[in-house]
Design a protein around this motif. Sequence first.
Motif, PDB file in Angstrom:
ATOM      1  N   THR A 185       0.850  -1.179   0.000  1.00  0.00           N
ATOM      2  CA  THR A 185       0.000   0.000   0.000  1.00  0.00           C
ATOM      3  C   THR A 185       0.890   1.235   0.000  1.00  0.00           C
ATOM      4  O   THR A 185       2.104   1.150   0.242  1.00  0.00           O
ATOM      5  N   ALA A 186       0.284   2.408  -0.220  1.00  0.00           N
ATOM      6  CA  ALA A 186       1.058   3.651  -0.154  1.00  0.00           C
ATOM      7  C   ALA A 186       1.614   3.858   1.243  1.00  0.00           C
ATOM      8  O   ALA A 186       2.740   4.324   1.421  1.00  0.00           O
ATOM      9  N   SER A 187       0.847   3.497   2.264  1.00  0.00           N
ATOM     10  CA  SER A 187       1.299   3.659   3.652  1.00  0.00           C
ATOM     11  C   SER A 187       2.512   2.785   3.931  1.00  0.00           C
ATOM     12  O   SER A 187       3.475   3.221   4.582  1.00  0.00           O
ATOM     13  N   ALA A 200       4.445   8.810  -1.585  1.00  0.00           N
ATOM     14  CA  ALA A 200       4.560   7.412  -1.995  1.00  0.00           C
ATOM     15  C   ALA A 200       3.473   7.049  -3.004  1.00  0.00           C
ATOM     16  O   ALA A 200       3.731   6.362  -4.004  1.00  0.00           O
ATOM     17  N   ARG A 201       2.264   7.539  -2.749  1.00  0.00           N
ATOM     18  CA  ARG A 201       1.160   7.209  -3.654  1.00  0.00           C
ATOM     19  C   ARG A 201       1.380   7.811  -5.043  1.00  0.00           C
ATOM     20  O   ARG A 201       1.063   7.168  -6.059  1.00  0.00           O
ATOM     21  N   ARG A 202       1.957   9.023  -5.128  1.00  0.00           N
ATOM     22  CA  ARG A 202       2.229   9.633  -6.438  1.00  0.00           C
ATOM     23  C   ARG A 202       3.179   8.761  -7.259  1.00  0.00           C
ATOM     24  O   ARG A 202       2.973   8.572  -8.469  1.00  0.00           O
ATOM     25  N   ARG A 218      -7.762  -3.155  -1.312  1.00  0.00           N
ATOM     26  CA  ARG A 218      -7.574  -4.138  -0.266  1.00  0.00           C
ATOM     27  C   ARG A 218      -8.425  -3.754   0.930  1.00  0.00           C
ATOM     28  O   ARG A 218      -8.295  -2.650   1.453  1.00  0.00           O
ATOM     29  N   TYR A 219      -9.294  -4.658   1.339  1.00  0.00           N
ATOM     30  CA  TYR A 219     -10.208  -4.388   2.435  1.00  0.00           C
ATOM     31  C   TYR A 219      -9.632  -4.896   3.747  1.00  0.00           C
ATOM     32  O   TYR A 219      -9.178  -6.036   3.852  1.00  0.00           O
ATOM     33  N   GLY A 220      -9.645  -4.026   4.759  1.00  0.00           N
ATOM     34  CA  GLY A 220      -9.203  -4.403   6.089  1.00  0.00           C
ATOM     35  C   GLY A 220     -10.384  -4.725   6.984  1.00  0.00           C
ATOM     36  O   GLY A 220     -11.527  -4.857   6.527  1.00  0.00           O
ATOM     37  N   HIS A 221     -10.102  -4.829   8.274  1.00  0.00           N
ATOM     38  CA  HIS A 221     -11.172  -5.158   9.219  1.00  0.00           C
ATOM     39  C   HIS A 221     -12.084  -3.963   9.476  1.00  0.00           C
ATOM     40  O   HIS A 221     -13.275  -4.113   9.686  1.00  0.00           O
ATOM     41  N   GLU A 226      -7.976   0.282   1.234  1.00  0.00           N
ATOM     42  CA  GLU A 226      -6.785   0.969   0.747  1.00  0.00           C
ATOM     43  C   GLU A 226      -6.444   0.466  -0.645  1.00  0.00           C
ATOM     44  O   GLU A 226      -6.722  -0.685  -0.988  1.00  0.00           O
ATOM     45  N   HIS A 227      -5.831   1.348  -1.427  1.00  0.00           N
ATOM     46  CA  HIS A 227      -5.298   0.892  -2.709  1.00  0.00           C
ATOM     47  C   HIS A 227      -4.080   0.009  -2.446  1.00  0.00           C
ATOM     48  O   HIS A 227      -3.215   0.335  -1.637  1.00  0.00           O
ATOM     49  N   HIS A 228      -4.017  -1.081  -3.178  1.00  0.00           N
ATOM     50  CA  HIS A 228      -2.956  -2.066  -3.018  1.00  0.00           C
ATOM     51  C   HIS A 228      -2.266  -2.202  -4.368  1.00  0.00           C
ATOM     52  O   HIS A 228      -2.914  -2.418  -5.392  1.00  0.00           O
ATOM     53  N   TYR A 229      -0.932  -2.049  -4.372  1.00  0.00           N
ATOM     54  CA  TYR A 229      -0.166  -2.017  -5.621  1.00  0.00           C
ATOM     55  C   TYR A 229       0.659  -3.284  -5.777  1.00  0.00           C
ATOM     56  O   TYR A 229       1.354  -3.702  -4.858  1.00  0.00           O
TER      57      TYR A 229
END
Length: 234
Positions: A185-187, A200-202, A218-221, A226-229
Amino acid sequence: MTFRVLVVEDDPVAADAHALYVGRVPGFEVAATVHSRTEALRVLEEAAAAEAGGIDLILLDLYLPDGNGLDLLRSLRAAGHTEDVFAVTSARDLTMIREGVSLGVVQHVLKPFTFRTLSDRLLRYADFRATAEARGEAASQDEIDRTLSVLRAAPTASTLPKGLSAPTLARVTAQLRDAAGTGLTASETAAALGVNRITARRYLEHLVAAGRADRHQRYGHVGRPEHHYLWRGQ
């Protein structure tokens, strides 16, 4: 995957600098540094005979005290060695460059060069290897062309969107490539590189736009997805 590199350079100061550069690039390590054709041949034969820890890539000076680097490469090919080669040289003779290509030289790096120059080519080499080994067989001529172009088309400041830099793009690319099995993810990318999430996302979005990464949700609890790359390597 970690690529093991043999540095072959007759000038000890230059050899140490080249080894230092290699060691700073994610996914690469220096297996040995030698200063002559004789030493290089010995190290390569020992590596080939070992059960593990062979040489993946040779940084080869073309002017050695005991023979031309291309003569060494001819001997290696005749003996069945298949290591890839970067010719690291001050030679500008295009006939010599053509001859190197015929012997399996995948890059020519003209001395003197900067860390950025070598790191870009090493990361592109890693991209090429990862793409070729992951896909195995190309589905079309276009896919072959895209795979080979990874070795050649170096990004420059003029080809990147405003606000993006080639060194940071190389670091983001290396992180995403190393996480090819799971993605990022970007995070996660921001935390690994010490930059903020928006930055990071850019870079990740630039890789998506360039066809070198895929974006999924990507789905969390809890909370929003979040976007997942995921690395594509094209």
